[in-house]
Design a protein around this motif. Structure first.
Motif, short mmCIF file in Angstrom:
data_model
loop_
_atom_site.label_atom_id
_atom_site.label_comp_id
_atom_site.label_asym_id
_atom_site.label_seq_id
_atom_site.Cartn_x
_atom_site.Cartn_y
_atom_site.Cartn_z
N VAL A 1 54.93 -48.06 29.62
CA VAL A 1 54.60 -48.69 30.90
C VAL A 1 53.55 -47.85 31.61
CG1 VAL A 1 55.48 -49.30 33.19
CG2 VAL A 1 56.88 -49.73 31.17
N LEU B 1 55.96 -55.74 35.91
CA LEU B 1 56.31 -54.49 36.57
C LEU B 1 56.66 -54.66 38.04
CD1 LEU B 1 53.57 -52.20 34.99
CD2 LEU B 1 55.97 -52.37 34.33
N LYS C 1 61.43 -52.46 32.91
CA LYS C 1 61.22 -51.04 32.66
C LYS C 1 61.35 -50.74 31.18
CE LYS C 1 66.04 -49.99 33.84
NZ LYS C 1 66.41 -51.42 33.90
#
Length: 242
Positions: A55, A27, A33
């Motif tokens: 996420v 990340l 993403k």
């Protein structure tokens, strides 16, 4: 394509959950993403295409595609018993040994070791092995185990089918000759001394423990080089570098 190792226990229902450190790297550093494609390896020589599905601040979950065999792990399992070297050298040899195909690293202390037993750096060395395994497209991450004393080393060698101990004073027995004498051996231990090498008494003790004392040729290799060279020779002779 970015690769990550995930424990089989963290793979279920067609999903894989990255470990906390890998999630943070994915990340914050890689800026991955939702929807991005990655590769997941289960540490058992099997890889999966995967797509990031969820996420969180410290978590990444990816949906797995159809897995396939990597066939990246050598059929010959090599354990390198390395005489504890000076600071920085162990990281180097773990990195290069992982790239070549060593399965396990175990430091040991002997009479000519400059460094003395202290804080176990296995966690740091393990991270080096992990990153090198990702880069080299290994199908498993090599283990880096706690250091042994010399008596422990001699005892540990009994568990292997064949042990090759490199010694600069040996002139007769080559790696090829030693391997040809044990054609069925696939669990092979390699012993490399520290910067000052192994003493004659230690070499004799290793021979009594069943080791074949071999030469790496007329040139003297540094301790951080010898293990990688020896491992590459063994894997080549066993057909694992094709």
């Amino acid at each position: 394509m970015h690769r990550f190792f995930v424990e089989p226990a963290d793979m279920a229902g067609g999903l894989a959950r990255l470990g906390e450190e890998d999630a943070a790297h994915a990340l914050r550093v890689l800026r991955l993403k939702q929807g991005d494609e990655i590769r997941i390896c289960d540490g058992c020589d099997r890889e999966y295409p995967a797509w990031i599905e969820e996420v969180g601040k410290r978590a990444v979950t990816a949906r797995l595609g159809e897995g396939y065999a990597l066939n990246a792990e050598p059929a010959t399992r090599i354990t390198l018993y390395q005489g504890a070297p000076k600071a920085g050298k162990m990281e180097y040899l773990v990195q290069k040994g992982t790239e070549i195909g060593i399965s396990r690293f175990i430091p040991f202390f002997s009479s000519r070791c400059v460094v003395k037993p202290g804080k176990d750096k296995g966690e740091r060395y393990g991270r080096v092995a992990y990153e090198a395994a990702k880069q080299a497209r290994r199908g498993a991450v090599p283990k880096v185990e706690a250091p042994l004393d010399f008596a422990g080393l001699c005892q540990a060698l009994q568990a292997h089918e064949l042990t090759l101990a490199a010694w600069e004073e040996e002139r007769a027995l080559s790696v090829r000759t030693a391997l040809n004498a044990a054609p069925e051996a696939r669990d092979i231990a390699l012993v490399v001394g520290p910067e000052g090498g192994l003493s004659a008494e230690e070499t004799e003790a290793l021979a009594c423990a069943g080791a074949q004392v071999i030469t790496l040729g007329p040139r003297i290799l540094r301790t951080e080089t010898a293990g990688a060279v020896l491992a590459a020779l063994v894997l080549y002779e066993r057909g694992d570098m094709q």
